[in-house]
Structures are given as structure tokens and as C-alpha cells.
Write a protein that holds these residues in place. Sequence first.
Motif, PDB file in Angstrom:
ATOM      1  N   ASP A   1      -2.792   0.762  -4.008  1.00  0.00           N
ATOM      2  CA  ASP A   1      -2.424  -0.715  -3.655  1.00  0.00           C
ATOM      3  C   ASP A   1      -1.620  -1.029  -4.855  1.00  0.00           C
ATOM      4  O   ASP A   1      -1.877  -0.939  -5.744  1.00  0.00           O
ATOM      5  CB  ASP A   1      -3.782  -1.557  -3.327  1.00  0.00           C
ATOM      6  CG  ASP A   1      -4.637  -0.988  -2.309  1.00  0.00           C
ATOM      7  OD1 ASP A   1      -4.115  -1.019  -1.236  1.00  0.00           O
ATOM      8  OD2 ASP A   1      -5.882  -1.168  -2.447  1.00  0.00           O
TER       9      ASP A   1
ATOM     10  N   ALA B   1      -5.534  -6.424 -11.945  1.00  0.00           N
ATOM     11  CA  ALA B   1      -5.150  -5.691 -11.007  1.00  0.00           C
ATOM     12  C   ALA B   1      -5.519  -4.082 -11.589  1.00  0.00           C
ATOM     13  O   ALA B   1      -5.402  -3.242 -10.969  1.00  0.00           O
ATOM     14  CB  ALA B   1      -3.741  -5.667 -10.704  1.00  0.00           C
TER      15      ALA B   1
ATOM     16  N   ARG C   1      -4.517   6.605  -1.512  1.00  0.00           N
ATOM     17  CA  ARG C   1      -3.894   5.456  -1.111  1.00  0.00           C
ATOM     18  C   ARG C   1      -3.794   4.699  -2.637  1.00  0.00           C
ATOM     19  O   ARG C   1      -4.700   4.803  -3.300  1.00  0.00           O
ATOM     20  CB  ARG C   1      -4.813   4.743  -0.402  1.00  0.00           C
ATOM     21  CG  ARG C   1      -4.775   3.430  -0.102  1.00  0.00           C
ATOM     22  CD  ARG C   1      -5.632   2.521   0.516  1.00  0.00           C
ATOM     23  NE  ARG C   1      -5.679   1.303   0.405  1.00  0.00           N
ATOM     24  CZ  ARG C   1      -5.977   0.313   1.313  1.00  0.00           C
ATOM     25  NH1 ARG C   1      -6.854   0.676   2.246  1.00  0.00           N
ATOM     26  NH2 ARG C   1      -5.839  -1.023   1.124  1.00  0.00           N
TER      27      ARG C   1
ATOM     28  N   MET D   1       0.866  -1.356   0.017  1.00  0.00           N
ATOM     29  CA  MET D   1      -0.210   0.051  -0.110  1.00  0.00           C
ATOM     30  C   MET D   1       0.847   1.244   0.066  1.00  0.00           C
ATOM     31  O   MET D   1       1.798   1.065   0.443  1.00  0.00           O
ATOM     32  CB  MET D   1      -0.999  -0.015   1.299  1.00  0.00           C
ATOM     33  CG  MET D   1      -1.656   1.191   1.277  1.00  0.00           C
ATOM     34  SD  MET D   1      -2.885   1.361   2.735  1.00  0.00           S
ATOM     35  CE  MET D   1      -2.354   0.264   4.037  1.00  0.00           C
TER      36      MET D   1
ATOM     37  N   LEU E   1       0.540  -4.316  -6.240  1.00  0.00           N
ATOM     38  CA  LEU E   1       0.614  -5.572  -6.585  1.00  0.00           C
ATOM     39  C   LEU E   1       2.027  -5.924  -6.766  1.00  0.00           C
ATOM     40  O   LEU E   1       2.528  -5.417  -7.832  1.00  0.00           O
ATOM     41  CB  LEU E   1      -0.392  -6.150  -7.800  1.00  0.00           C
ATOM     42  CG  LEU E   1      -0.363  -7.571  -8.099  1.00  0.00           C
ATOM     43  CD1 LEU E   1      -0.725  -8.585  -6.883  1.00  0.00           C
ATOM     44  CD2 LEU E   1      -1.181  -7.781  -9.240  1.00  0.00           C
TER      45      LEU E   1
ATOM     46  N   ILE F   1     -12.321  -3.383  -7.282  1.00  0.00           N
ATOM     47  CA  ILE F   1     -12.287  -3.465  -5.896  1.00  0.00           C
ATOM     48  C   ILE F   1     -11.463  -4.668  -5.367  1.00  0.00           C
ATOM     49  O   ILE F   1     -11.563  -4.667  -3.933  1.00  0.00           O
ATOM     50  CB  ILE F   1     -13.587  -3.203  -5.166  1.00  0.00           C
ATOM     51  CG1 ILE F   1     -14.522  -4.481  -5.788  1.00  0.00           C
ATOM     52  CG2 ILE F   1     -14.580  -2.102  -5.709  1.00  0.00           C
ATOM     53  CD1 ILE F   1     -15.810  -4.788  -5.122  1.00  0.00           C
ATOM     54  N   ARG F   2     -10.850  -5.379  -6.064  1.00  0.00           N
ATOM     55  CA  ARG F   2     -10.070  -6.468  -5.666  1.00  0.00           C
ATOM     56  C   ARG F   2      -8.855  -6.082  -5.019  1.00  0.00           C
ATOM     57  O   ARG F   2      -8.074  -5.287  -5.610  1.00  0.00           O
ATOM     58  CB  ARG F   2      -9.809  -7.551  -6.858  1.00  0.00           C
ATOM     59  CG  ARG F   2     -10.865  -8.043  -7.505  1.00  0.00           C
ATOM     60  CD  ARG F   2     -11.674  -8.970  -6.465  1.00  0.00           C
ATOM     61  NE  ARG F   2     -11.090  -9.922  -5.729  1.00  0.00           N
ATOM     62  CZ  ARG F   2     -10.893 -10.896  -5.918  1.00  0.00           C
ATOM     63  NH1 ARG F   2     -11.222 -11.551  -7.078  1.00  0.00           N
ATOM     64  NH2 ARG F   2     -10.219 -11.705  -5.270  1.00  0.00           N
ATOM     65  N   THR F   3      -8.334  -6.793  -3.770  1.00  0.00           N
ATOM     66  CA  THR F   3      -6.952  -6.367  -3.122  1.00  0.00           C
ATOM     67  C   THR F   3      -5.867  -7.413  -4.030  1.00  0.00           C
ATOM     68  O   THR F   3      -6.408  -8.159  -4.687  1.00  0.00           O
ATOM     69  CB  THR F   3      -7.109  -6.952  -1.702  1.00  0.00           C
ATOM     70  OG1 THR F   3      -7.369  -8.158  -1.535  1.00  0.00           O
ATOM     71  CG2 THR F   3      -8.274  -6.160  -0.976  1.00  0.00           C
ATOM     72  N   ALA F   4      -4.729  -7.038  -3.631  1.00  0.00           N
ATOM     73  CA  ALA F   4      -3.704  -7.879  -4.034  1.00  0.00           C
ATOM     74  C   ALA F   4      -3.682  -9.115  -3.588  1.00  0.00           C
ATOM     75  O   ALA F   4      -3.506 -10.131  -4.220  1.00  0.00           O
ATOM     76  CB  ALA F   4      -2.267  -7.000  -3.804  1.00  0.00           C
ATOM     77  N   SER F   5      -4.194  -9.367  -2.305  1.00  0.00           N
ATOM     78  CA  SER F   5      -4.271 -10.838  -1.705  1.00  0.00           C
ATOM     79  C   SER F   5      -5.412 -11.495  -2.195  1.00  0.00           C
ATOM     80  O   SER F   5      -5.042 -12.573  -2.433  1.00  0.00           O
ATOM     81  CB  SER F   5      -4.242 -10.573  -0.099  1.00  0.00           C
ATOM     82  OG  SER F   5      -3.373  -9.695   0.256  1.00  0.00           O
TER      83      SER F   5
END
Length: 79
Positions: A11, A31, A9, A1, A13, A37-41
Motif C-alpha cells: 500500500d 505509515a 501487495r 496499491m 501513501l 494495519i492502518r490504511t493510507a485513507s
Amino acid sequence: MLLSYTVGRLDLLVIPPEAGPAAAARLMAAASVPGGIRTASGLMADEAMSHDAADARSREEEWETDGGAASAAGTASGS
């Protein structure tokens, strides 16, 4: 982040070095979806599940071409 006073902010990847070119391309494409809205995780977890499923299909296809179910069924009915 990454936090910025001017941008806000971001994020990030980081694609693992062991990821193949196809997996890296899928991850980068996912990504970079605008408004995603997907997170890297989450993206990494989805890729791992996809990879596991592809491996399972590959092993099953190899088993089938090596005699697999068709051979086992022929042996069972021939007994």
C-alpha cells in the motif's frame, strides 16, 4: 496499491503537496510502522481530524487572549 508477483501487495501513501512538513513527518512515521494495519485513507483521515482539532484549539486560545471568556465574564458580573 502496488501488486507484485514476488513481493505481494504494497500500500502506497501519497502525501499531498499542501501538507506541511510536520504533518508529512507524522504521516510517514505512522505509515512505516512495521506490521501496521492502518490504511493510507485511515492515516489521512486521522491527520485531517488532528489538524481540525489543532485549528479549533488555536482559535480558542486566540479568542481567550483577545478578551474571550474572561472578558465576557467580567462584563456580565459587572452589569
